[in-house]
Design a protein around this motif. Structure first.
Motif, short mmCIF file in Angstrom:
data_model
loop_
_atom_site.label_atom_id
_atom_site.label_comp_id
_atom_site.label_asym_id
_atom_site.label_seq_id
_atom_site.Cartn_x
_atom_site.Cartn_y
_atom_site.Cartn_z
N GLY A 172 0.67 0.42 10.30
CA GLY A 172 -0.05 -0.24 11.39
C GLY A 172 -1.35 -0.89 10.97
O GLY A 172 -1.46 -1.47 9.90
N THR A 173 -2.35 -0.76 11.85
CA THR A 173 -3.63 -1.45 11.63
C THR A 173 -4.59 -0.60 10.78
O THR A 173 -5.66 -1.06 10.43
CB THR A 173 -4.33 -1.72 12.98
OG1 THR A 173 -4.50 -0.47 13.65
CG2 THR A 173 -3.53 -2.66 13.85
N GLY B 162 -8.72 -4.22 4.41
CA GLY B 162 -8.91 -2.90 3.81
C GLY B 162 -9.98 -2.05 4.45
O GLY B 162 -10.43 -1.05 3.90
N MET B 163 -10.37 -2.42 5.68
CA MET B 163 -11.46 -1.69 6.34
C MET B 163 -10.98 -0.30 6.78
O MET B 163 -9.84 -0.14 7.19
CB MET B 163 -11.92 -2.49 7.56
CG MET B 163 -13.15 -1.90 8.20
SD MET B 163 -13.94 -3.01 9.36
CE MET B 163 -12.61 -3.86 10.13
N LEU C 79 0.83 -1.20 0.00
CA LEU C 79 0.00 0.00 0.00
C LEU C 79 0.87 1.27 0.00
O LEU C 79 0.62 2.21 -0.77
CB LEU C 79 -0.92 -0.01 1.23
CG LEU C 79 -1.77 1.23 1.44
CD1 LEU C 79 -2.72 1.46 0.27
CD2 LEU C 79 -2.56 1.12 2.75
N ALA C 80 1.91 1.28 0.86
CA ALA C 80 2.74 2.49 0.98
C ALA C 80 3.41 2.81 -0.36
O ALA C 80 3.33 3.95 -0.85
CB ALA C 80 3.79 2.29 2.08
N TYR D 75 15.76 -5.20 -3.35
CA TYR D 75 16.67 -4.06 -3.33
C TYR D 75 18.12 -4.54 -3.25
O TYR D 75 18.44 -5.49 -2.54
CB TYR D 75 16.35 -3.19 -2.10
CG TYR D 75 17.42 -2.20 -1.77
CD1 TYR D 75 17.56 -1.04 -2.53
CD2 TYR D 75 18.32 -2.44 -0.73
CE1 TYR D 75 18.57 -0.14 -2.24
CE2 TYR D 75 19.32 -1.53 -0.45
CZ TYR D 75 19.44 -0.39 -1.21
OH TYR D 75 20.44 0.49 -0.94
N TYR E 77 7.89 -10.43 -1.83
CA TYR E 77 7.73 -11.07 -0.51
C TYR E 77 6.27 -10.97 -0.08
O TYR E 77 5.54 -10.08 -0.54
CB TYR E 77 8.62 -10.39 0.54
CG TYR E 77 10.10 -10.42 0.26
CD1 TYR E 77 10.68 -11.42 -0.51
CD2 TYR E 77 10.93 -9.43 0.78
CE1 TYR E 77 12.05 -11.42 -0.76
CE2 TYR E 77 12.30 -9.44 0.54
CZ TYR E 77 12.84 -10.43 -0.24
OH TYR E 77 14.19 -10.43 -0.48
N GLY F 196 -3.74 1.29 7.80
CA GLY F 196 -3.02 1.81 6.63
C GLY F 196 -3.93 2.46 5.61
O GLY F 196 -3.58 3.47 5.00
N VAL F 197 -5.11 1.90 5.41
CA VAL F 197 -6.03 2.44 4.39
C VAL F 197 -6.44 3.86 4.75
O VAL F 197 -6.45 4.75 3.90
CB VAL F 197 -7.27 1.52 4.27
CG1 VAL F 197 -8.41 2.20 3.55
CG2 VAL F 197 -6.87 0.23 3.55
N ALA G 283 1.71 -7.29 3.89
CA ALA G 283 0.51 -7.04 4.70
C ALA G 283 -0.63 -6.60 3.80
O ALA G 283 -1.79 -7.02 3.95
CB ALA G 283 0.80 -5.98 5.74
N SER G 284 -0.30 -5.76 2.82
CA SER G 284 -1.34 -5.16 1.98
C SER G 284 -2.11 -6.21 1.18
O SER G 284 -3.29 -6.04 0.90
CB SER G 284 -0.72 -4.16 1.01
OG SER G 284 0.12 -3.27 1.69
N ASP H 90 9.96 -4.35 -6.38
CA ASP H 90 9.33 -5.11 -5.29
C ASP H 90 9.82 -6.54 -5.38
O ASP H 90 9.85 -7.15 -6.45
CB ASP H 90 7.80 -5.08 -5.40
CG ASP H 90 7.16 -5.67 -4.14
OD1 ASP H 90 6.67 -4.90 -3.29
OD2 ASP H 90 7.18 -6.92 -3.98
N ALA H 91 10.21 -7.07 -4.22
CA ALA H 91 10.82 -8.40 -4.17
C ALA H 91 9.80 -9.52 -4.30
O ALA H 91 10.17 -10.67 -4.49
CB ALA H 91 11.59 -8.55 -2.85
#
Ligand SMILES: Cc1cc2nc3c(=O)[nH]c(=O)nc-3n(C[C@H](O)[C@H](O)[C@H](O)COP(=O)(O)OP(=O)(O)OC[C@H]3O[C@@H](n4cnc5c(N)ncnc54)[C@H](O)[C@@H]3O)c2cc1C
Length: 335
Positions: A299-300, A42-43, A10-11, A152, A33, A302-303, A36-37, A30-31
């Motif tokens: 954190g919890t 997505g609430m 997301l970031a 990276y 991996y 992000g959205v 979280a996103s 982007d690796a």
């Protein structure tokens, strides 16, 4: 301005969006991996339910969040933003009384109705389809020759002194802490498990027109399908789904919606939320690394908070703003 974004969760998605919006030459690596996103429900919710108070600067975060995901919907031609009321179960008379009091001050809150006598209602909430955002955004980056799937490497950082990049933005989530070459930020992993459940014939179902919060929550995502979550665990970073947590979530739902029939678990996901010790994100120059910047610790929520702080980071990189005390990455340096 040429910028390299490391990580497309997301970031990194938000940073690359705002960079392109400014007309910058943006490249993303982007690796691949686990992120979280890609597992998040997505609430978004302007309320914190423990004390029935607004979350941190709810209105400002919500306004920027809405505008940003609407922009992304238009660019990617997808439906990302789903507005839904959130019903909160009022567990006892004391909590119901506090809810009633708070409806006088907080515009998001509605009292229980005849239809739902044991539930207070929150307006302004909903969910964003993050997996869809990540995949369509990646396709766009690939089509424009702006994306590489790889980890990276040190050479990428040297691109700053060689003039390849004007800025490098670290959006690696919890993986940032695995890079021992970097000054370490105190970003911890909070492990979460989440289910997707589907209706079986003749089953009593969770509500399909609102999010239901009963300590845990259900989100209706498509007809006959809900997300059921989530767990929160510290000191554990494996990504193996656990049968015990699955049962715990199903039992919690069973107690909240008595008589619920058999729901089929079609997906059981695990992810690591990047969380700072003071629950504020890290937004600004990466300590000790000239030319580096960071957006992490979403954190919890992000959205809700990610869009505002990605936008702020762009202003910092452009030299139009400086890091705020509250979100300054320096505060999270170890030692
Ligand atoms: C179970 C669960 C449920 C959640 N539910 C919600 C919710 O309902 N609402 C909400 O707002 N938030 C929710 N979250 C939190 C949300 O997921 C996070 O706030 C947000 O997604 C973090 O995004 P990020 O981009 O910082 O990190 P990530 O999504 O983890 O992305 C990091 C990216 O960096 C890449 N990367 C890592 N190392 C390297 C490297 N060396 N080189 C290149 N690339 C690299 C990875 O491949 C990955 O794509 C939930 C999280 C979990 C785990």
């Amino acid at each position: 301005m040429r910028i390299l974004v490391i990580g497309q969760g997301l970031a990194g998605t938000l940073v690359s969006h705002f960079g392109l919006q400014r007309g910058w030459d943006v490249h993303v690596i982007d690796a691949g991996y686990p992120s979280a996103s890609s597992v998040a429900a997505g609430m978004f919710n302007p309320m914190s339910f423990r004390r029935i108070v607004e979350v941190w600067e709810a209105e400002e975060h919500l306004n920027i969040m809405r505008k940003t995901f609407e922009e992304l919907e238009s660019i990617t031609s997808t439906k990302l933003l789903h507005d839904l009321p959130i019903h909160k179960r009022l567990a006892n008379a004391e909590y119901a009384g506090l809810w009633q009091d708070q409806t006088e001050h907080l515009k998001w809150l509605l009292p229980p109705t005849k239809c739902w006598p044991e539930e207070g209602v929150v307006e302004g909430g909903g969910w964003v389809n993050l997996p869809l955002l990540l995949s369509t955004w990646r396709t766009r980056l690939i089509d424009e020759g702006r994306f590489e799937q790889r980890p990276y490497q040190d050479d990428d950082g040297r691109g700053l002194s060689h003039g390849t990049w004007d800025a490098v933005v670290d959006c690696r989530g919890t993986a940032t802490g695995l890079d021992t070459q970097m000054p370490q930020l105190d970003i911890r992993a909070n492990r979460g498990e989440l289910l997707t459940v589907e209706q079986q014939a003749h089953s009593i179902n969770p509500p399909d027109a609102h999010i239901l919060n009963f300590g845990k929550w259900t989100i209706p995502t498509s007809p006959g399908q809900w997300r059921l979550g989530a767990s929160y665990e510290w000191n554990r970073t494996d990504l193996d789904p656990t049968a015990g947590t699955q049962q715990f979530l199903l039992n919690a739902l069973d107690s909240a919606v008595p008589g619920i029939g058999q729901l089929k678990v079609t997906q059981h996901l695990v992810g690591l939320r990047p969380v700072s010790r003071d629950r504020r994100p890290a937004v600004g120059p990466y300590p000790g690394l000239p030319g580096w910047f960071v957006l992490n610790g979403l954190g919890t929520r992000g959205v809700l908070i990610g869009p505002r702080w990605a936008l702020h980071l762009m202003n910092i990189i452009a030299g139009d703003s400086t890091a705020t005390t509250e979100t300054q990455p320096n505060r999270l340096i170890f030692g």
